[in-house]
Design an enzyme around this catalytic site. Structure first.
Site: not given
Length: 286
Positions: A57, A81, A129, A175, A212, A214-215, A237
């Site tokens: 990831g 994955s 992670a 969050k 958050n 970035l990228g 939003t």
């Protein structure tokens, strides 16, 4: 779109036009990036067996890149994955041919496989992670959020305890604070799970909360870039929506530092300055 030096600097001859560069994610932070002295902090990784879940990831792969700098005895790349695992294994193998890499295709919800991995390699440091993190997607699939973020975390944490890992770092989210989403709630429960497992364990369990990133995959920046490339519209939003932002390298430095600081039961948070309005971020990018 490029970043130009000031015109007066060009006139004075202090810079030339070759200094023109692409917009970097750091330009959107509205603060200086946090830089830690990782050489001091990350010594605990040297000559250790390290396991990273979600190794393919956006956070997990950068974590693996930075861990390789500190010469672990073995780095286990655990990822469900196949393509992501193939790519990070290939990249690290080319960049760090001296590191003993173990690409491990596994699902954190598979108790038998996770126990087998821990029993075989006996990792001393675990960075967890692997997670489902897209907020709207988890609203549509709350059962999968619980299975992956809660039960998967419990399975990995219990294996770390059972097989004597020294340190376990959970990658969480801001969050998880008074959660208003399924994703946030499952990550809060994951924090409580590792604190519970850690109460009667020799393993030091701790969590790191991010804002958050970035990228990272699913962050607003790649979405805005796609919308801008299409000629718009760029969708926000709500005009008052604000978020704390950090870059992937900042996030990973925090995780590695948390591994050094952890004594058991802590939740670490990076001071990310002031929150940035999403609409301002969109305007900056445009």
């Amino acid at each position: 779109l490029k970043i130009l030096p000031g015109v007066y600097e060009i006139i004075d001859g202090r810079v030339n036009v070759s200094k023109i560069r692409d917009v970097e994610l750091e330009d959107l932070l509205h603060r200086d990036p946090v830089r830690l002295n990782l050489e001091e902090i990350a010594r605990y990784l040297n000559d250790k067996v390290v396991l990273v879940t979600g190794a393919g990831g956006s956070i997990g792969s950068e974590l693996c890149r930075q861990i390789c700098r500190f010469r672990p005895r073995q780095l286990i790349l655990l990822e469900n994955s196949e393509n992501n695992l193939y790519e990070i294994d290939l990249e690290l193998g080319e960049r760090h041919p001296g590191i003993n890499l173990v690409p491990c295709l596994a699902d954190i919800k598979d108790t038998a496989k996770i126990n087998l991995v821990f029993d075989t390699y006996r990792p001393q440091v675990v960075f967890h992670a692997a997670a489902h993190k897209h907020v709207p997607m988890m609203e549509h699939n709350p059962d999968e959020a619980v299975k992956n973020n809660v039960i998967g975390t419990r399975i990995v944490a219990e294996a770390a305890d059972r097989f004597g890992a020294e340190t376990f770092i959970l990658i969480s989210t801001d969050k998880a604070v008074n959660p208003t989403s399924v994703m946030g709630a499952t990550k809060r429960i994951a924090e409580m799970v590792i604190q519970h497992v850690g109460k009667n364990s020799q393993t030091r369990f701790a969590a790191v909360r991010f804002g958050n990133v970035l990228g990272s995959r699913g962050s607003v920046v790649p979405l805005f870039k796609k919308q801008i490339a299409r000629g718009g519209p760029v969708t926000v939003t709500h005009p008052e929506m604000k978020r704390y932002f950090m870059t992937i390298p900042e996030a990973v430095q925090l995780v590695i530092q948390a591994g050094a600081l952890a004594r058991g039961g802590e939740i670490f948070v990076l001071d990310m300055g002031e929150p940035v309005k999403i609409v301002d971020l969109a305007r900056d990018l445009i």
